[in-house]
Design an enzyme around this catalytic site. Structure first.
Site, PDB file in Angstrom:
ATOM      1  N   LYS A 299       1.022  -1.181   0.116  1.00 44.55           N
ATOM      2  CA  LYS A 299      -0.037  -0.042   0.028  1.00 44.55           C
ATOM      3  C   LYS A 299       0.897   1.365  -0.010  1.00 44.55           C
ATOM      4  CE  LYS A 299      -3.916  -2.315   2.336  1.00 44.55           C
ATOM      5  NZ  LYS A 299      -4.604  -2.149   3.658  1.00 44.55           N
TER       6      LYS A 299
ATOM      7  N   TYR B 190     -12.528  -2.356  -3.095  1.00 43.18           N
ATOM      8  CA  TYR B 190     -12.963  -2.281  -1.779  1.00 43.18           C
ATOM      9  C   TYR B 190     -14.537  -2.335  -1.660  1.00 43.18           C
ATOM     10  CZ  TYR B 190      -8.392  -1.795   0.390  1.00 43.18           C
ATOM     11  OH  TYR B 190      -7.033  -1.826   0.893  1.00 43.18           O
TER      12      TYR B 190
ATOM     13  N   ASN C 253      -1.840  -0.172   7.720  1.00 41.22           N
ATOM     14  CA  ASN C 253      -1.091  -1.355   7.863  1.00 41.22           C
ATOM     15  C   ASN C 253      -0.453  -2.194   6.764  1.00 41.22           C
ATOM     16  OD1 ASN C 253      -3.333  -2.050   5.843  1.00 41.22           O
ATOM     17  ND2 ASN C 253      -4.627  -3.249   7.712  1.00 41.22           N
TER      18      ASN C 253
ATOM     19  N   HIS D 171      -1.859  -5.592   1.433  1.00 40.05           N
ATOM     20  CA  HIS D 171      -3.216  -6.096   1.165  1.00 40.05           C
ATOM     21  C   HIS D 171      -3.020  -7.419   0.679  1.00 40.05           C
ATOM     22  CE1 HIS D 171      -7.347  -7.097  -0.284  1.00 40.05           C
ATOM     23  NE2 HIS D 171      -6.574  -7.519  -1.090  1.00 40.05           N
TER      24      HIS D 171
ATOM     25  N   GLU E  69      -9.895 -10.151  -7.510  1.00 41.05           N
ATOM     26  CA  GLU E  69      -8.939  -9.062  -7.200  1.00 41.05           C
ATOM     27  C   GLU E  69      -7.742  -9.253  -8.072  1.00 41.05           C
ATOM     28  OE1 GLU E  69      -7.885  -9.439  -3.282  1.00 41.05           O
ATOM     29  OE2 GLU E  69      -9.772  -8.643  -2.521  1.00 41.05           O
TER      30      GLU E  69
HETATM   31  P1  DAT Z   1      -7.569  -7.032   5.557  1.00 42.38           P
HETATM   32  O1  DAT Z   1      -6.854  -6.034   4.967  1.00 42.38           O
HETATM   33  O2  DAT Z   1      -6.798  -7.757   6.699  1.00 42.38           O
HETATM   34  O3  DAT Z   1      -8.022  -7.987   4.603  1.00 42.38           O
HETATM   35  P2  DAT Z   1     -10.074  -6.192   5.676  1.00 42.38           P
HETATM   36  O4  DAT Z   1     -10.319  -6.757   4.286  1.00 42.38           O
HETATM   37  O5  DAT Z   1     -11.299  -6.474   6.616  1.00 42.38           O
HETATM   38  O6  DAT Z   1      -8.896  -6.514   6.297  1.00 42.38           O
HETATM   39  O7  DAT Z   1     -10.324  -4.465   5.619  1.00 42.38           O
HETATM   40  C1  DAT Z   1      -9.724  -3.817   4.515  1.00 42.38           C
HETATM   41  C2  DAT Z   1      -8.923  -2.772   5.118  1.00 42.38           C
HETATM   42  O8  DAT Z   1      -9.612  -1.693   5.694  1.00 42.38           O
HETATM   43  C3  DAT Z   1      -7.871  -3.113   6.030  1.00 42.38           C
HETATM   44  O9  DAT Z   1      -6.680  -3.383   5.499  1.00 42.38           O
HETATM   45  C4  DAT Z   1      -7.890  -1.840   7.045  1.00 42.38           C
HETATM   46  C5  DAT Z   1      -9.312  -1.065   6.756  1.00 42.38           C
HETATM   47  N1  DAT Z   1     -10.015  -1.500   8.026  1.00 42.38           N
HETATM   48  C6  DAT Z   1     -10.732  -2.538   8.392  1.00 42.38           C
HETATM   49  N2  DAT Z   1     -11.399  -2.490   9.271  1.00 42.38           N
HETATM   50  C7  DAT Z   1     -11.236  -1.198   9.617  1.00 42.38           C
HETATM   51  C8  DAT Z   1     -11.521  -0.674  10.962  1.00 42.38           C
HETATM   52  N3  DAT Z   1     -12.545  -1.276  11.880  1.00 42.38           N
HETATM   53  N4  DAT Z   1     -11.170   0.587  11.185  1.00 42.38           N
HETATM   54  C9  DAT Z   1     -10.588   1.346  10.305  1.00 42.38           C
HETATM   55  N5  DAT Z   1     -10.031   0.590   9.181  1.00 42.38           N
HETATM   56  C10 DAT Z   1     -10.340  -0.582   8.981  1.00 42.38           C
HETATM   57 MG    MG Z   2      -9.552  -7.930   3.050  1.00 38.32          MG
END
Ligand code: DAT
Ligand code: MG
Length: 149
Positions: A9, A49, A112, A115, A126
């Protein structure tokens, strides 16, 4: 063979961590079959997303992923999706285990670094979102014999 989409990212690019992130996946034994350095458009970010539309963090997520260039990659191997996820660590970097990418280099959920697709359906979706089939390379890795029995 399983394929998964990995993104370094914008924070990973800005912080100069592209190499370290790739190194962790490479040394684990996964095989790289596609890679590009690119700017994500708002349109691509929204599609990528779309599962998060309506969540409170959605707008910030799209702003973040489009804020600076990224590295998009496809990694291949048996159990590649799970292996990438465990190598990345927990979504909330504050809770990610040391030894994982997020646990070693990040402190927050909103920055973080990486991805990784979360299952076979999202991975297929994806990968095709970020790569044309001709951009993926089918190659024989001579060390496979020493990585898998
Ligand atoms: P991951 O990236 O571990 O697959 P995800 O698909 O649930 O996680 O979410 C996509 C991204 O969205 C994640 O990397 C960071 C952001 N995100 C997810 N949950 C969040 C939250 N509760 N608050 C802020 N950002 C969040
Ligand atoms: Mg995810």
């Amino acid at each position: 063979m399983e394929q998964t989409l990995v993104l370094v990212k914008p924070d990973g690019v800005q912080r100069g961590l592209i190499g370290q992130i790739i190194t962790r996946l490479e040394r684990r034994g996964l095989k790289l079959i596609g890679m590009k350095f690119m700017q994500v458009s708002t349109e691509l970010a929204s599609t990528h997303y779309e599962a998060h539309v309506g969540k409170p963090f959605y707008e910030g997520l799209v702003t973040y992923i489009t804020s600076s260039p990224i590295v998009a990659m496809v990694w291949e191997g048996k159990d590649a999706i799970q292996i990438v996820r465990t190598t990345m660590g927990a979504t909330n970097a504050a809770a990610a285990a040391p030894g994982t990418i997020r646990g070693d280099f990040a402190v927050e959920i909103g920055r973080n670094l990486v991805h990784g697709s979360d299952g076979p359906e999202s991975a297929a979706r994806e990968v095709s979102l970020f790569f044309k089939s001709e951009e993926l390379v089918n190659w024989k890795r001579e060390t496979d014999l020493w990585i898998r029995e």
